[in-house]
Structures are given as C-alpha cells and as structure tokens.
Design a protein around this motif. Sequence first.
Motif, PDB file in Angstrom:
ATOM      1  N   ILE A  91       3.121   2.417 -14.960  1.00 58.16           N
ATOM      2  CA  ILE A  91       4.419   2.333 -15.666  1.00 58.16           C
ATOM      3  C   ILE A  91       4.500   1.005 -16.039  1.00 58.16           C
ATOM      4  N   VAL A  92       4.556   0.160 -15.240  1.00 58.28           N
ATOM      5  CA  VAL A  92       4.717  -1.305 -15.551  1.00 58.28           C
ATOM      6  C   VAL A  92       3.723  -1.919 -16.640  1.00 58.28           C
TER       7      VAL A  92
ATOM      8  N   SER B 162       1.032  -1.209  -0.073  1.00 55.07           N
ATOM      9  CA  SER B 162       0.069  -0.061  -0.161  1.00 55.07           C
ATOM     10  C   SER B 162       0.717   1.351  -0.124  1.00 55.07           C
ATOM     11  N   GLY B 163       2.064   1.185  -0.625  1.00 55.34           N
ATOM     12  CA  GLY B 163       3.084   2.382  -0.570  1.00 55.34           C
ATOM     13  C   GLY B 163       2.447   3.410  -1.413  1.00 55.34           C
ATOM     14  N   HIS B 164       2.947   4.367  -1.240  1.00 52.73           N
ATOM     15  CA  HIS B 164       2.581   5.830  -1.948  1.00 52.73           C
ATOM     16  C   HIS B 164       2.535   5.982  -3.115  1.00 52.73           C
ATOM     17  N   PHE B 165       3.652   4.939  -3.642  1.00 54.69           N
ATOM     18  CA  PHE B 165       3.862   5.136  -5.248  1.00 54.69           C
ATOM     19  C   PHE B 165       3.265   3.913  -5.798  1.00 54.69           C
TER      20      PHE B 165
ATOM     21  N   THR C  78      13.783   5.371  -8.289  1.00 53.06           N
ATOM     22  CA  THR C  78      12.607   4.610  -7.721  1.00 53.06           C
ATOM     23  C   THR C  78      13.327   3.181  -7.484  1.00 53.06           C
ATOM     24  N   ILE C  79      13.946   2.791  -8.534  1.00 52.85           N
ATOM     25  CA  ILE C  79      14.763   1.335  -8.626  1.00 52.85           C
ATOM     26  C   ILE C  79      15.871   1.545  -7.141  1.00 52.85           C
ATOM     27  N   ILE C  80      16.698   2.583  -7.251  1.00 54.39           N
ATOM     28  CA  ILE C  80      17.603   2.747  -6.254  1.00 54.39           C
ATOM     29  C   ILE C  80      16.805   2.885  -4.761  1.00 54.39           C
ATOM     30  N   ASN C  81      15.914   3.390  -4.732  1.00 56.83           N
ATOM     31  CA  ASN C  81      15.371   3.643  -3.463  1.00 56.83           C
ATOM     32  C   ASN C  81      14.771   2.241  -3.009  1.00 56.83           C
TER      33      ASN C  81
END
Length: 280
Positions: A99-100, A89-92, A110-113
Amino acid sequence: MSASIRLLRCLKASRAFSAVTTEAAAQFPASLMRGSLPAQSDMKERGVHWVFLGCPGVGKGTYASRLSQLLGVPHIATGDLVREELASSGHFAQELADIVNKGKLVSDETIINLLSKRLESGAAKGESGFILDGFPRTIRQAEILDGVTNIDLVINLKLREDVLLEKCLGRRICSQCGGNFNVASIDIKEENGKPGIYMEPLLPPSNCASKLISRADDTEEVVKERLRVYQAMSQPVEEFYRSQGKLLEFHLPGGIPESWPKLLKALNLDDSHEKRSAAA
C-alpha cells in the motif's frame, strides 16, 4: 481516567471502524465520552490534546516533536507507527508495504489498531495528553476521535505544492541511527505575486553522512500521488474542525529558523516559555 485511556478503549471497541459514524459514537458509554473530560482550565494537568494536519512532507513531525518537548506531552505520529510495523515481522507488514509503496492511504482500521497499541503502551508509562500527527486523516477518523475526546486545537500546516515536492524528494534517513534529514536546498524567488521561500537543508552530522538512504516511497511519482490523495481527503477534515472553531491554519513562511518563532507566537507560546521549559 486519562483521555488517552478513554480513546484507547473506544478505538478498541470500534474494530469495524469503516461503518462507524457520529451516531454510532454517541452510543458509547457515557464514561468514555468527551463530556466527562477535564475543562479547559485543567488542561495543564491533563496535557494538551492537539492534532497536526498537513500534506506529506510539510513538516508536521518536526514541529509536533518540538512542541511535544516544549509542552511535555507525547508526540504520536501514525506515519512512524506504520514504518515501525513495516520494519517488523508482523502478519500484515507485507500488505502495508504494498500500500505504502504505491502512495495509497493505509486503511482506517489498521491505523486505529496501531494507534491503540501505542496509546496502551503510553498509558502504562503514565503519559498524559498527546499531539497527534497524521491522525485523523479521513472524516470518519475525525468523527470517531471527536466522539471520545475533546480536541483542544488542530494546527493545519500549509506549504506550496512545488516546495512540498522538493522537500519530500530531499528526505533522507540514516540507516544506522534512524535520524531524519533533508538534503533539499530550497530558494524560490518571489514571482507573479507569490512570496519567495527559503529553506536550508537539514544535513546530517559527519558520522551519518555516508549512511543516508531514501525512503522507498519518496519517488516523484509516489509523492505526487500522495499529495493528490491527501488533497482529496483533507478538505472535509479541515471543514470539520473549522466548523468547530478549532482549526488554526499556519502558512509556513520558510525553514525552521523563520517558521518556529512565528508558530510559537500563533500558539501564544513566547520565547520565555520555551527557555523556561528548556532549563527545567
């Protein structure tokens, strides 16, 4: 300090990743730089630092996971990290889903996070070394990774595009246990100088057979778009590691029974090594 922690700290220091270049990476503290990593002779103690490249559906996850178990290092698949975030349920999560489902690449930041969170969790558990699957996917990602850790080897899996398409469309997930399977039965005969290729389906056990679902992004249109985007982005990354003498290109000759022993041979890991690891 482990290489995973160095990578984590450096990635966290680069929130504005899209603007980061090799020159910027050179400004990070010396304690984070690859020059302070253990020598190749110490690899056994620190764990391998390997990267898997290859088109979506080529089998990176399958072979990286097997090698992870064989070598005793974590297999970190950024695709799995994205899917875990999508299920949360993350914010993004919704932004990621948009996108996917269009076959586009998730942003570098985003990938790095997501990767940073995974490395932080692993470091807390005492993990050493890694096999990265799905990262780096862009030349900027490769540059920042090169600035903070010394990658030992980059395994670039290759497979014919028509086979890749069949494999992607045949992927299934068990809605109950989360297991990954593939219902595609590929048997392409040799033609016009191209070698034939045979891959058996990876069928589920009976208790999962009625619970299989397709991934939302595994439609023919989306798969073709993912392959097109990957091909456009992958060449600079391949050349980046080829110029360093770290790229091993491995053309999959068939399914797992045929390809796995040949991959082990290419990596100088023989059957006796595998059997000893399994018995340990």
